[in-house]
Design an enzyme around this catalytic site. Structure first.
Site, PDB file in Angstrom:
ATOM      1  N   LEU A 103       0.828  -0.987  -0.001  1.00 18.41           N
ATOM      2  CA  LEU A 103       0.159  -0.135   0.099  1.00 18.41           C
ATOM      3  C   LEU A 103       0.616   1.648  -0.163  1.00 18.41           C
ATOM      4  CD1 LEU A 103      -3.266  -1.365   2.770  1.00 18.41           C
ATOM      5  CD2 LEU A 103      -2.798  -1.035   0.139  1.00 18.41           C
ATOM      6  N   GLY A 104       1.775   0.952   0.932  1.00 15.71           N
ATOM      7  CA  GLY A 104       3.123   2.381   0.436  1.00 15.71           C
ATOM      8  C   GLY A 104       4.254   2.739   1.213  1.00 15.71           C
ATOM      9  N   SER A 105       4.544   3.111   1.468  1.00 14.00           N
ATOM     10  CA  SER A 105       6.257   2.847   2.059  1.00 14.00           C
ATOM     11  C   SER A 105       6.547   4.345   2.263  1.00 14.00           C
ATOM     12  CB  SER A 105       7.675   2.539   0.841  1.00 14.00           C
ATOM     13  OG  SER A 105       7.586   2.549   0.384  1.00 14.00           O
ATOM     14  N   GLY A 106       8.088   4.514   3.386  1.00  8.19           N
ATOM     15  CA  GLY A 106       8.182   5.605   4.116  1.00  8.19           C
ATOM     16  C   GLY A 106       9.609   4.935   4.532  1.00  8.19           C
ATOM     17  N   VAL A 123       6.803  -0.314   6.021  1.00  7.79           N
ATOM     18  CA  VAL A 123       6.135  -0.483   4.572  1.00  7.79           C
ATOM     19  C   VAL A 123       4.721  -0.548   5.403  1.00  7.79           C
ATOM     20  CG1 VAL A 123       7.717  -1.271   2.767  1.00  7.79           C
ATOM     21  CG2 VAL A 123       6.362  -3.089   4.408  1.00  7.79           C
ATOM     22  N   VAL A 124       3.531  -0.384   4.636  1.00 13.79           N
ATOM     23  CA  VAL A 124       2.320  -0.853   5.365  1.00 13.79           C
ATOM     24  C   VAL A 124       1.415  -1.805   4.032  1.00 13.79           C
ATOM     25  CG1 VAL A 124      -0.005  -0.156   5.152  1.00 13.79           C
ATOM     26  CG2 VAL A 124       1.809   1.517   6.433  1.00 13.79           C
ATOM     27  N   LYS A 127       1.082  -3.225   9.326  1.00 14.98           N
ATOM     28  CA  LYS A 127       2.256  -1.575   9.169  1.00 14.98           C
ATOM     29  C   LYS A 127       4.034  -2.388   9.485  1.00 14.98           C
ATOM     30  CE  LYS A 127       3.583   3.113  10.199  1.00 14.98           C
ATOM     31  NZ  LYS A 127       3.074   4.382  11.277  1.00 14.98           N
ATOM     32  N   CYS A 143      10.533   4.554   7.788  1.00  8.79           N
ATOM     33  CA  CYS A 143       9.754   3.637   8.763  1.00  8.79           C
ATOM     34  C   CYS A 143       9.797   2.422   8.421  1.00  8.79           C
ATOM     35  CB  CYS A 143       9.252   4.477   9.902  1.00  8.79           C
ATOM     36  SG  CYS A 143      10.267   6.403  10.334  1.00  8.79           S
ATOM     37  N   ASP A 196       2.564  15.401  13.859  1.00  9.16           N
ATOM     38  CA  ASP A 196       2.939  15.280  12.215  1.00  9.16           C
ATOM     39  C   ASP A 196       2.003  15.485  11.128  1.00  9.16           C
ATOM     40  OD1 ASP A 196       4.702  14.954  10.197  1.00  9.16           O
ATOM     41  OD2 ASP A 196       4.198  12.553  10.826  1.00  9.16           O
TER      42      ASP A 196
END
Length: 435
Positions: free
Chosen positions: A128-131, A135-136, A149, A133, A246
């Site tokens: 779904l997404g990554s950053g 991944v999701v 997550k 910190c 945030d």
């Protein structure tokens, strides 16, 4: 005789050095009984110097042991481990909290029932997404669709703090405006949080809209975001003394029914006397002026999140970040922090028209002087907020049917239908690239 006196002076020197070392190291002197002492080569009858010696007479105490000995010395290897007084107590506390967290690892609340789940029962579907910190991913656990997550641990204390904050805050929160946590799994190298799956974040929606040349977020969607976000932030403050720190487009999520919820509590903080103290937590382009100013950076309150929400909403309805961005981020932050420079305002927007109430509300959120910026409860009394609050009665603009905010949901479905998934990966000019 001179040799005897020299040895006497040498013994006196050894005694003084030994005493000095014991005092410096804070040790207790060990005294040997006379019969335990080993004799040197000096005969007992020569224990005292002659009165004709040039050195002053010193009566040697009878019960002081020697620092040195004619016996062969034993060498002890130097230990490189820190002494208990030098241990990193903060890291010890973090490790202890992880050990406590293991006790609830694998216990998930699924459909109102607590169940002990094996990690092998997590079946990953897609990313779904990554950053920075982790991944999701979307996944199923015992036929329940959820988002998982994964955050990766290392020896860095800030990394450990962020993971623990996210786990702790999501576990304690119970609000319709915050993404629901079902539970978590703790491993030696990572932590997985199982949570309610959402459809898209505002950042991805904005990218879809921009590259598909659709209209940006309409005012009624912005109003729904404002109502949901402030309700979530007020809940965090009043129930748990938490400040989010945030707020940005990527941390505001939509589901298919038009509901809006906050996520990501990795850098949230617990307030003392309604004040927060951490200086570096947050995304600089969305930080309030008082957090970028040296004189006031040590303490701030929830009004800093009001500013972040104002910047976020401005960006969603105009499609642009309200400050000039260039290679020198310092310049941008200086403009934000300078109270003598004007705040962004929808009054200057010429491409779209907005209601006076909305313009006034956003102007309040974007007051550079924190003393003039309202807190959550003050904003919750503003007419623009009340227009989107179901509890306000006749002032409420929407009618929810079967738990669905029809107008917002319809808008969301249209954006997904008319835009492309690959556009989510494309950046927007003059917009911060943040994770």
């Amino acid at each position: 005789m001179e040799n005897v006196c020299f040895q006497q002076r040498l013994r006196d020197l050894e005694t003084r050095v030994r005493k000095w070392k014991f005092l410096k190291l804070g040790l207790t002197e060990v005294r040997l009984r006379p019969r335990d002492r080993r004799s040197t080569s000096v005969d007992q009858k020569h224990k005292e110097c002659s009165s004709t010696s040039s050195s002053p007479q010193h009566q040697r105490p009878n019960n002081i042991g020697y620092l040195t000995s004619p016996m062969e010395r034993k060498f002890t290897p130097l230990s490189m481990k820190p002494s208990p007084s030098r241990r990193d107590t903060e890291k010890d506390a973090l490790e202890y909290e992880f050990l406590e967290g293991y006790k609830k690892s694998g216990t998930l609340e699924i459909d109102g029932e607590k169940q002990v789940v094996d990690p092998n029962e997590i079946h990953i579907i897609s990313l779904l997404g990554s950053g920075s910190c982790g991944v999701v991913e979307s996944a199923t656990v015992r036929s329940k669709l959820m988002a998982v997550k994964t955050m990766y641990k290392n020896d860095n204390k800030e990394n450990l703090k962020r993971i623990l904050r996210d786990v702790r805050i999501m576990s304690m929160c119970n609000s319709p405006f915050i993404v629901t946590s079902y539970g978590y799994f703790m491993f030696d190298s990572s932590v997985k949080i199982c949570m309610q799956i959402m459809s898209a974040c505002c950042e991805k929606l904005l990218r879809r809209i921009y590259h598909s040349k659709l209209d940006f977020f309409p005012e009624f969607v912005a109003g729904h975001i404002v109502y949901s976000a402030i309700s979530a932030l007020d809940y965090l403050k009043e129930k748990h003394s938490i400040i989010h720190r945030d707020i940005k487009p990527s941390n505001i999520l939509f589901d298919d029914s038009g509901n809006v919820k906050l996520c990501d509590f990795g850098i949230s903080g617990f307030m003392t006397d309604s004040m927060a103290h951490s200086k570096s937590a947050g995304c600089p382009p969305y930080m309030a002026p008082e957090r970028l100013t040296i004189e006031t950076n040590s303490k701030y309150d929830v009004r800093s999140d009001v500013w972040s929400l104002g910047i976020t909403v401005y960006q969603l309805v105009t499609g642009l970040y309200p400050f000039p961005l260039n290679d020198m981020e310092f310049t941008t932050l200086t403009i934000i922090a300078n109270l003598n420079l004007p705040s962004p305002s929808l009054r200057e927007e010429t491409k779209r028209s907005f209601s006076p109430l909305f313009i006034e509300f956003l102007d309040l959120c974007l007051r550079k002087d924190v003393r003039e910026r309202p807190e959550y409860r003050q904003l919750m009394k503003h007419d623009f907020y009340l227009d989107y609050d179901p509890a306000s009665g006749s002032a409420y603009k929407f009618k929810a049917i079967n738990g669905k905010c029809n107008q917002v949901a319809d808008w969301f479905v249209d954006v997904i239908r008319l835009s492309k998934t690959e556009d989510e990966l494309k950046s927007i000019p003059n917009t911060p690239c943040v994770n």
